[in-house]
Design an enzyme around this catalytic site. Structure first.
Site, PDB file in Angstrom:
ATOM      1  N   ASP A  27      10.095 -26.299   9.073  1.00 51.61           N
ATOM      2  CA  ASP A  27       9.902 -24.804   8.912  1.00 51.61           C
ATOM      3  C   ASP A  27      11.442 -24.683   8.084  1.00 51.61           C
ATOM      4  O   ASP A  27      12.376 -25.908   7.993  1.00 51.61           O
ATOM      5  CB  ASP A  27      10.186 -24.230   9.765  1.00 51.61           C
ATOM      6  CG  ASP A  27      10.382 -22.323   8.921  1.00 51.61           C
ATOM      7  OD1 ASP A  27       9.747 -21.802   7.779  1.00 51.61           O
ATOM      8  OD2 ASP A  27      11.124 -22.043   9.546  1.00 51.61           O
TER       9      ASP A  27
ATOM     10  N   ASP B 178      13.349 -21.571   5.631  1.00 53.56           N
ATOM     11  CA  ASP B 178      14.219 -20.492   5.743  1.00 53.56           C
ATOM     12  C   ASP B 178      14.715 -20.354   7.197  1.00 53.56           C
ATOM     13  O   ASP B 178      14.079 -20.162   8.410  1.00 53.56           O
ATOM     14  CB  ASP B 178      13.515 -19.710   5.644  1.00 53.56           C
ATOM     15  CG  ASP B 178      13.053 -19.514   4.026  1.00 53.56           C
ATOM     16  OD1 ASP B 178      13.875 -20.352   3.305  1.00 53.56           O
ATOM     17  OD2 ASP B 178      11.572 -18.691   3.546  1.00 53.56           O
TER      18      ASP B 178
END
Length: 314
Positions: free
Chosen positions: A67, A69
């Site tokens: 991922d 962010d």
């Protein structure tokens, strides 16, 4: 954009639009990674954490999915991208007010109302409608240097490098636009990126998405589609995220990691004996980063910062 023909239909716990978004993202990721494979170069990581037990060197059927962010980078990529576009007067002040309200709705209400989300997506996509993909890519390169490069977590970057050193491919998986995600992946020397795919015709954005934003179940579908295309064994793969929204993706792989986890993910990780890594300390762990509005799509994440900057200037 039509769904790729190499993936057969199957029963999955996801909506048809999630499947379409995941498959489209996987197809886009494979194309962009091939384009940048020869020129990719990774700078030495700033700091190396304790060497993990995984990955297994030489296991070519394993890969890693990160991922973006608050996992790889502090804050939301789309937030920083929006700051850069506003600085370049890419959109008008009246648009900022509308986007800021939509952003606030998601952050305060904490629910994903379908009708309101659709309006937010349409508004955000209207910014890029009619612009060339190459134009946004060129601007994205500049914005990475201005706002993103210094916000990469050294610890997470070292984990990604460990997979690369083991001879495995490493992919970003994010709700940010695939173009933005691809720039970040290339700058970090990663294989490529899975991201939200905005429709384009002859290199020009139409203002529509292919499927839906790559969020939640759609991320899992993208990873599943890419694994099928690349001949990966998901049981030997790893996934890394900070958010409970990514539990579907983390649950797909044999080596899930919670990185800088939110409260729900930390609880879930402990209950399932998943590995945890937290590169934050004290109060910073609770406050670092700015949450993206889940599902908004292309550019609305940057409007709150733009409004704040405008107020400071006044």
């Amino acid at each position: 954009m039509a769904a790729p023909g190499w993936l057969t239909r199957r029963n999955r716990p996801a909506t048809a639009r999630s499947v379409l978004a995941g498959e489209a993202s996987a197809e886009a990721a494979r194309k962009t990674s091939a384009q940048y494979a020869e020129s990719a170069e990774l700078a030495a990581p700033e700091a190396a954490p304790e060497e993990p037990e995984f990955p297994v060197a030489g296991d070519e059927r394993a890969a890693a999915f990160f991922d973006l962010d608050n996992t790889v980078m502090q804050g939301a990529a789309i937030f920083h991208f929006g700051r850069g576009l506003y600085k370049r007067e890419f959109f008008q002040r009246r648009e900022l007010a509308r986007f800021a309200w939509q952003q606030a709705w998601f952050r305060i209400a904490g629910v994903e109302d379908p009708e309101h989300m659709q309006d937010a997506r349409d508004s955000a996509l209207s910014i890029v409608k009619g612009h060339r993909v190459s134009e946004l890519m060129a601007i994205g390169e500049e914005i990475y240097d201005e706002y993103m490069a210094e916000r990469i977590w050294p610890g997470t970057r070292a984990l990604a490098q460990a997979h690369l050193d083991a001879g495995q491919k490493v992919w970003l998986v994010t709700a940010a636009p695939v173009e933005t995600a691809t720039i970040i992946a290339r700058r970090l020397g990663l294989t490529g990126a899975l991201g939200t795919v905005a429709e384009s015709v002859e290199g020009v954005y139409t203002g529509r998405l292919v499927g839906e934003p790559l969020h939640g179940p759609a991320k899992a579908e993208a990873v599943r589609a890419l694994a099928a295309a690349e001949g990966l064994d998901l049981a030997r793969c790893a996934a890394y995220s900070d958010s409970h929204n990514d539990i579907p993706m983390l649950s797909l792989v044999g080596h899930p990691y919670a990185i800088n986890p939110d409260t729900k993910l930390r609880r879930h990780a402990r209950a399932n004996e998943w590995r945890l890594r937290d590169y934050r300390t004290g109060r910073k762990a609770a406050k670092v980063g700015i949450p993206a509005a889940a599902g908004v799509g292309a550019l609305a994440g940057g409007t709150a910062a733009a409004v704040a900057l405008h107020r400071r200037r006044r």
